[in-house]
Design an enzyme around this catalytic site. Structure first.
Site, short mmCIF file in Angstrom:
data_model
loop_
_atom_site.label_atom_id
_atom_site.label_comp_id
_atom_site.label_asym_id
_atom_site.label_seq_id
_atom_site.Cartn_x
_atom_site.Cartn_y
_atom_site.Cartn_z
N LYS A 1 0.82 -1.21 0.00
CA LYS A 1 0.00 0.00 0.00
C LYS A 1 0.86 1.27 0.00
O LYS A 1 2.07 1.21 0.26
CB LYS A 1 -0.93 -0.04 1.22
CG LYS A 1 -1.95 -1.20 1.17
CD LYS A 1 -2.90 -1.17 2.36
CE LYS A 1 -3.94 -2.29 2.28
NZ LYS A 1 -4.89 -2.24 3.42
N TYR B 1 -12.32 -2.16 -3.72
CA TYR B 1 -12.85 -2.30 -2.36
C TYR B 1 -14.37 -2.22 -2.32
O TYR B 1 -14.94 -1.87 -1.28
CB TYR B 1 -12.22 -1.24 -1.45
CG TYR B 1 -10.83 -1.60 -0.97
CD1 TYR B 1 -10.62 -2.71 -0.14
CD2 TYR B 1 -9.73 -0.84 -1.32
CE1 TYR B 1 -9.36 -3.04 0.31
CE2 TYR B 1 -8.45 -1.17 -0.86
CZ TYR B 1 -8.28 -2.27 -0.04
OH TYR B 1 -7.02 -2.59 0.42
N ASN C 1 -2.07 0.28 6.84
CA ASN C 1 -1.51 -0.97 7.37
C ASN C 1 -0.63 -1.74 6.38
O ASN C 1 -0.57 -2.97 6.40
CB ASN C 1 -2.62 -1.84 7.96
CG ASN C 1 -3.66 -2.23 6.94
OD1 ASN C 1 -3.57 -1.86 5.78
ND2 ASN C 1 -4.64 -2.99 7.36
N HIS D 1 -2.04 -5.49 1.57
CA HIS D 1 -3.33 -6.16 1.37
C HIS D 1 -3.06 -7.59 0.93
O HIS D 1 -2.11 -7.84 0.19
CB HIS D 1 -4.16 -5.46 0.28
CG HIS D 1 -5.28 -6.33 -0.22
ND1 HIS D 1 -6.48 -6.40 0.42
CD2 HIS D 1 -5.34 -7.20 -1.27
CE1 HIS D 1 -7.26 -7.28 -0.23
NE2 HIS D 1 -6.59 -7.77 -1.25
P1 RTP Z 1 -6.80 -6.18 3.45
O1 RTP Z 1 -8.15 -6.48 2.84
O2 RTP Z 1 -6.28 -4.82 3.13
O3 RTP Z 1 -5.82 -7.27 3.25
O4 RTP Z 1 -6.98 -6.15 5.01
P2 RTP Z 1 -7.86 -7.09 5.88
O5 RTP Z 1 -8.48 -8.19 5.09
O6 RTP Z 1 -6.99 -7.47 7.02
O7 RTP Z 1 -8.98 -6.06 6.37
P3 RTP Z 1 -10.44 -5.77 5.76
O8 RTP Z 1 -11.41 -6.05 6.85
O9 RTP Z 1 -10.62 -6.46 4.45
O10 RTP Z 1 -10.38 -4.21 5.53
C1 RTP Z 1 -9.78 -3.66 4.38
C2 RTP Z 1 -8.92 -2.50 4.76
O11 RTP Z 1 -9.73 -1.43 5.23
C3 RTP Z 1 -9.05 -0.73 6.26
N1 RTP Z 1 -9.80 -0.85 7.49
N2 RTP Z 1 -9.94 0.14 8.29
N3 RTP Z 1 -10.71 1.77 10.47
C4 RTP Z 1 -11.09 0.51 10.44
O12 RTP Z 1 -11.75 0.00 11.31
C5 RTP Z 1 -10.67 -0.30 9.32
N4 RTP Z 1 -10.97 -1.56 9.16
C6 RTP Z 1 -10.41 -1.90 7.99
C7 RTP Z 1 -7.69 -1.36 6.41
O13 RTP Z 1 -6.77 -0.70 5.57
C8 RTP Z 1 -7.93 -2.77 5.90
O14 RTP Z 1 -6.74 -3.38 5.49
MG MG Z 2 -9.65 -7.87 3.32
#
Ligand code: RTP
Ligand code: MG
Length: 143
Positions: free
Chosen positions: A11, A51, A114, A117
């Site tokens: 990212k 997204y 973070n 992805h």
């Molecule tokens: P990614 O999709 O980026 O690999 O991350 P992930 O599965 O661990 O998390 P996901 O639930 O799919 O969320 C996608 C991205 O959105 C942002 N996020 N912000 N502020 C918040 O509560 C929050 N929750 C998620 C993060 O950048 C996350 O990686």
């Molecule tokens: Mg995710």
């Protein structure tokens, strides 16, 4: 265990920190092979499309703004159990909860910025790889 492919994005925060190589090294040490890669600066439309599943979430606008704030490095990774292995080396979504030695523990600062992805399952891996790469742009190892 089966050989799988997964979609990885370094990212804008991690690209800005100049740690693309260090993150690639973590993938390689975990046995994940890079079979396609491209740097690009996502447009707003691309980020919203990628997204789309999070469209109704409260963090969606911030997420799109962040993902378009600078270039990203996108790659398809291949290996045994690649989807789970990749998520293991990435660490938890919130870097404060990420296990020591994971990419997010070492390079991410907040849940919003973070560092990486990774696809979360076989279906999303397929869709997400196709979002960025045509089949002929993927180069499986021949040796
Ligand atoms: P990614 O999709 O980026 O690999 O991350 P992930 O599965 O661990 O998390 P996901 O639930 O799919 O969320 C996608 C991205 O959105 C942002 N996020 N912000 N502020 C918040 O509560 C929050 N929750 C998620 C993060 O950048 C996350 O990686
Ligand atoms: Mg995710």
């Amino acid at each position: 265990m089966a050989v799988e492919r997964t979609l990885s994005i370094i990212k804008p925060d991690a690209v800005a920190k100049n740690v693309i190589g260090e993150i690639y090294s973590r993938f390689e040490k975990a046995g994940l092979r890079i079979v396609a890669a491209r740097m690009l600066h996502l447009s707003r439309e691309q980020a919203e499309g990628f997204y789309a599943v999070h469209r109704e979430r409260p963090f969606f606008n911030d997420l799109v703004a962040f993902m378009t704030s600078g270039p990203v490095m996108v790659q398809a990774l291949e290996g045994e159990d690649a989807i789970a292995k990749h998520r293991e080396v990435m660490g938890a979504t919130n870097p404060k909860e990420a296990a020591p030695g994971t990419i997010r523990a070492d390079f991410a600062s907040t849940i919003d910025e973070n560092a990486v992805h990774g696809s979360d399952g076989p279906d999303t891996a397929k869709t997400e790889i196709a979002f960025f790469f045509r089949e002929e742009e993927i180069c499986p190892r021949t040796r």
